[in-house]
Design an enzyme around this catalytic site. Structure first.
Site, short mmCIF file in Angstrom:
data_model
loop_
_atom_site.label_atom_id
_atom_site.label_comp_id
_atom_site.label_asym_id
_atom_site.label_seq_id
_atom_site.Cartn_x
_atom_site.Cartn_y
_atom_site.Cartn_z
N ASP A 195 0.81 -1.21 0.00
CA ASP A 195 0.00 0.00 0.00
C ASP A 195 0.85 1.27 0.00
OD1 ASP A 195 -2.41 -1.28 -0.10
OD2 ASP A 195 -2.88 -1.06 2.03
N LYS A 246 -3.80 3.26 -2.38
CA LYS A 246 -5.01 4.07 -2.54
C LYS A 246 -4.76 5.43 -1.92
CE LYS A 246 -8.22 0.14 -2.05
NZ LYS A 246 -7.30 -0.90 -1.56
N MET A 284 -8.20 8.84 8.94
CA MET A 284 -8.62 9.21 7.58
C MET A 284 -9.68 10.31 7.60
SD MET A 284 -8.76 5.37 5.93
CE MET A 284 -9.86 4.78 7.23
#
Length: 255
Positions: A38, A60, A174
């Protein structure tokens, strides 16, 4: 399990500093024929891979996905069905907003052996590196962790903001882009405006930055605009401990 299938390690790489990976996590990197990794995984950890290992980036970012989650699931299964050892390397812990549960279920349904290798989540590491304990005997006996992404379809779980507002310590991952919305939801559910809040950018890394304020002030503080993801948001009285417990001399403090 499939007779000639390989094995998949679902490995947490920790919060960012490569030295914070577990011993088993490092072993899983060095064992792998294939590493699927990632965006938040340190490049220093990728260097631990075998020279002949296949390295596949599936990172991502907000609004930019290299591969859809369904394609990542299929990739892990396909490589394992070739008899290869696959390490799926994720920032933090694979089961803390890392979709490791979805990947493990996909593998289990196909009879592919897998191992979960836990990692240190930024929900505890980022506050700790900013000098904020998520629990404290006199301030908070519990803490809650939520995602800053609200659900986008009917199959996703949504945040119960009334419940979240009642948390003694609330950690939001996030959530930087949604900060005004998060503050609005908490205030709308009777969280006191004077509640302390800290935003910790890139906890444990050299880019670590911290901004401290209250729910009343945080969205208007100009320092917030200087922050970039990933940011861990910590809300609650434990944030006041930072004045005494700041221990990381290399951190550039913005507050």
């Amino acid at each position: 399990m499939g007779g000639d299938y390989g094995k998949v390690y679902l490995t947490g790489a920790g919060p960012g500093d490569p030295k914070l990976i577990t011993v088993r996590g490092l072993e899983s990197i060095r064992l792998a024929d294939v590493i699927v990794y990632d965006r938040l995984v340190s490049g220093e950890l990728i260097k631990e891979a075998r020279k002949d290992a296949e390295l596949i980036y599936v990172g991502k970012a907000s609004g930019r996905h290299t591969l859809k989650q369904e394609d990542i699931n299929a990739l892990l299964a396909e490589r394992a069905m070739r008899g290869l050892t696959v390490t799926r390397l994720k920032g933090g812990d694979p089961f803390v907003f890392g979709r490791g549960g979805e990947e493990a279920a996909h593998l289990a349904e196909r009879g592919i052996e897998f191992e979960i290798v836990p990692g240190i989540s930024s929900c505890i590491a980022a506050p700790a590196y900013a000098g904020i304990p998520v629990t404290h005997r006199k301030l908070a006996a519990s803490f809650a962790v939520i995602t800053g992404h609200e659900c986008t379809d009917k199959d996703s779980a949504c945040v119960d903001w009334a419940w979240a507002a009642g948390a003694e310590t609330l950690v939001v991952l996030m959530g930087l882009a949604q900060l005004p919305y998060i503050v609005e939801q908490l205030l709308g559910n009777d969280k006191p405006p004077s509640t302390p809040i800290a935003l910790v950018q890139s906890g444990s890394c050299s880019e670590q930055r911290t901004v401290v304020g209250t729910l009343r002030t945080i969205t208007s503080q100009p320092e917030v605009a200087e922050l970039v993801s990933p940011v861990a948001i910590v809300i609650g009285p434990v944030v006041t401990m930072r004045d005494k417990l700041k221990w990381r001399a290399v951190e550039a403090v913005l507050n």
